[in-house]
Scaffold this motif. Structure first.
Motif, PDB file in Angstrom:
ATOM      1  N   ALA A  63       0.767  -1.332   0.171  1.00  0.00           N
ATOM      2  CA  ALA A  63      -0.137  -0.262  -0.073  1.00  0.00           C
ATOM      3  C   ALA A  63       0.911   1.278  -0.076  1.00  0.00           C
ATOM      4  O   ALA A  63       0.430   2.280  -0.665  1.00  0.00           O
ATOM      5  N   ALA A  64       2.248   1.224   0.743  1.00  0.00           N
ATOM      6  CA  ALA A  64       2.859   2.327   0.679  1.00  0.00           C
ATOM      7  C   ALA A  64       3.944   2.411  -0.756  1.00  0.00           C
ATOM      8  O   ALA A  64       4.370   3.522  -0.893  1.00  0.00           O
ATOM      9  N   ALA A  99      -2.466 -10.643  -2.624  1.00  0.00           N
ATOM     10  CA  ALA A  99      -3.738  -9.949  -2.503  1.00  0.00           C
ATOM     11  C   ALA A  99      -3.508  -8.644  -1.991  1.00  0.00           C
ATOM     12  O   ALA A  99      -4.128  -7.447  -2.525  1.00  0.00           O
ATOM     13  N   ALA A 100      -2.437  -8.360  -1.008  1.00  0.00           N
ATOM     14  CA  ALA A 100      -2.255  -6.869  -0.898  1.00  0.00           C
ATOM     15  C   ALA A 100      -1.868  -6.008  -2.099  1.00  0.00           C
ATOM     16  O   ALA A 100      -2.174  -4.724  -2.244  1.00  0.00           O
ATOM     17  N   ARG A 140      -1.783 -17.282   0.151  1.00  0.00           N
ATOM     18  CA  ARG A 140      -1.755 -18.321   1.135  1.00  0.00           C
ATOM     19  C   ARG A 140      -3.222 -18.411   1.802  1.00  0.00           C
ATOM     20  O   ARG A 140      -3.650 -17.377   2.051  1.00  0.00           O
ATOM     21  N   TYR A 141      -3.591 -19.470   1.998  1.00  0.00           N
ATOM     22  CA  TYR A 141      -4.746 -19.646   3.195  1.00  0.00           C
ATOM     23  C   TYR A 141      -4.691 -18.523   4.210  1.00  0.00           C
ATOM     24  O   TYR A 141      -3.567 -18.769   4.905  1.00  0.00           O
ATOM     25  N   GLY A 142      -5.719 -17.746   4.388  1.00  0.00           N
ATOM     26  CA  GLY A 142      -5.527 -16.529   5.337  1.00  0.00           C
ATOM     27  C   GLY A 142      -4.933 -15.370   5.171  1.00  0.00           C
ATOM     28  O   GLY A 142      -5.109 -14.468   6.020  1.00  0.00           O
ATOM     29  N   HIS A 143      -4.376 -15.215   3.931  1.00  0.00           N
ATOM     30  CA  HIS A 143      -3.850 -13.859   3.666  1.00  0.00           C
ATOM     31  C   HIS A 143      -4.617 -13.224   2.513  1.00  0.00           C
ATOM     32  O   HIS A 143      -4.270 -12.244   1.848  1.00  0.00           O
ATOM     33  N   ALA A 144      -6.055 -13.437   2.140  1.00  0.00           N
ATOM     34  CA  ALA A 144      -6.735 -13.025   1.117  1.00  0.00           C
ATOM     35  C   ALA A 144      -7.257 -11.645   2.064  1.00  0.00           C
ATOM     36  O   ALA A 144      -7.659 -11.591   3.325  1.00  0.00           O
ATOM     37  N   ILE A 145      -7.391 -10.752   0.973  1.00  0.00           N
ATOM     38  CA  ILE A 145      -8.328  -9.717   1.643  1.00  0.00           C
ATOM     39  C   ILE A 145      -9.141  -8.938   0.727  1.00  0.00           C
ATOM     40  O   ILE A 145      -9.087  -9.693  -0.770  1.00  0.00           O
TER      41      ILE A 145
END
Length: 418
Positions: free
Chosen positions: A24-25, A49-50, A71-76
């Motif tokens: 994001a930065a 995802a980020a 990875r599982y748990g890293h989706a946004i």
């Protein structure tokens, strides 16, 4: 320096290292000129995802679509780019499906389109499409062998590229004749584009190499199809010059941590962003350097902090391992070697928030770490021998849990000599 202050400074340096690699930065300033046609976004990695969301926010007026896998748990949440999840570090069927979907999207691009590839660490396991006749189950077995082999990340990538339709430039070849631009976050020593996620958008520099020594290292449990592919002379591949843009790398994160140290009145010494070798052996070596600083003021006079990055290995051998990752194993070895030396604290963590396969990023040690373990009935040397460092640090409440950070510039190590 009080123990609380030392631990706080170490954690602030870790947070700065992670923030320096936040898509994001940092992503927007590396984007290319907007395309005349479509922008097809593809990608893989723990930060995929980020990175996808950062592209969406930077280009609200561009015709964007695509698929990335993380990875599982890293989706946004994203608006126009689909985010898939899959297994890491061992591939699974979800990653296999995502890889096929990504390859098909790249193949659909026309000459006026832009294919924007978002690549970060972990992409090799998450985007898996084995060369026939190698099956997914056999590829999973290869990955397990690689993880337990003690091979360097460079040698692992030699194997992964040879067995994949996507890696080693496979995604780039699929995208032609469209323009292809890669935005990458490095998690590998030396920031080699061919090593990040095994180089799906760059030519394979080891395509013609003899890999028989790696076949021997992986042993008799290597699937026959994988053995044949690794020993087969490589077919000639078309050459191309990739547009590859590094948006974040380990050195950038170490420099951000160093600035935090300077503001706290502590002298940083950057030992390198590409340290490799056995985690336990590096712990012993680092203990020697820290002791020299404390006793003789060399190579740096206290108060100082030794900063390093890179990726160590943990060779398991024949015995069944306990729970742990390379960062907690490094720290436990460091603590044992320091043997309660006063005034030395340390932190080691994976910047993606997950050390190995556990739920912790890493851990933190202090002069009283060994005595804490002894007081709770835990024997540090036994835990080190059993590769069970996570369990020991969990037992003394010394683990660092950040959750998924949605970036990945490999390991971060800081040894503070007060």
């Amino acid at each position: 320096m009080r123990e609380e202050d030392a631990k706080d400074l170490l954690k602030r340096m870790l947070n700065a290292a992670i923030a320096a690699a936040d898509p994001a930065a940092v992503l927007a300033r590396h984007l290319p000129e907007k395309p005349a046609g479509r922008c097809i976004v593809v990608g893989a990695g723990k930060s995929a995802a980020a990175m996808a969301r950062a592209v969406e926010r930077a280009w609200p007026d561009v015709d964007l679509s695509g698929v990335v896998v993380t990875r599982y748990g890293h989706a946004i949440e994203t608006d126009r780019i689909v985010v898939r999840e899959a297994s890491h570090p061992v591939p699974d069927e979800a990653g296999h499906r995502a890889a096929a979907e990504i390859l098909a999207l790249a193949q659909s691009a026309g000459p006026d389109d832009l294919v924007l590839a978002l690549i970060s660490g972990g992409g090799s396991a998450l985007m898996t499409l084995p060369v026939p006749p190698l099956t997914l189950n056999e590829k999973m077995q290869v990955n397990r062998l690689l993880l337990a082999s003690g091979l360097t990340i460079e040698d692992m990538n030699r194997v992964r590229r040879r067995l994949s339709l996507v890696k080693g430039g496979g995604l780039a070849r699929a995208a032609a004749p469209a323009r292809l631009v890669t935005l990458a976050i490095s998690d590998v020593p030396g920031d080699d584009p061919a090593a990040i996620a095994s180089g799906p958008t760059v030519p394979d520099p080891t395509a013609g190499e003899d890999l028989s020594h790696l076949v021997a290292k992986l042993g008799p449990n290597l699937p026959d199809a994988a053995r044949e592919l690794l020993l087969r002379p490589a077919e000639s591949q078309p050459t191309f010059t990739p547009d590859f843009r590094m948006i974040a790398a380990p050195q950038m994160s170490l420099e951000a941590a160093a600035e935090v140290a300077r503001k706290a009145g502590v002298t940083p010494l950057l030992l390198g962003d590409a340290l490799e070798g056995e985690a336990s052996q590096l712990g012993i070596a680092m203990a020697g350097i820290a002791r020299a600083c404390a006793a003789h003021g060399t190579p740096v006079k206290p108060p100082a902090v030794l900063l390093s990055g890179g990726e160590t290995t943990v060779t398991i051998g024949d015995r069944k391992p306990g729970r742990g990752g390379r960062n907690t194993e490094f720290l436990l070895s460091l603590a044992v070697a320091l043997d309660g030396h006063p005034g030395i604290h340390a932190l080691a963590a994976d910047t993606d928030g997950i050390d190995g396969t556990e739920d912790a990023a890493g851990a933190i040690i202090a002069p009283d770490t060994l005595s804490q373990a002894d007081n709770t009935g835990l024997k540090p040397r036994d835990f080190l021998e059993d590769h069970d460092s996570y369990s020991l640090f969990d037992g003394i409440d010394a683990l660092i849990r950040t959750g998924p950070t949605l970036t990945n510039v490999n390991d971060f190590r800081a040894i503070l000599i007060a």
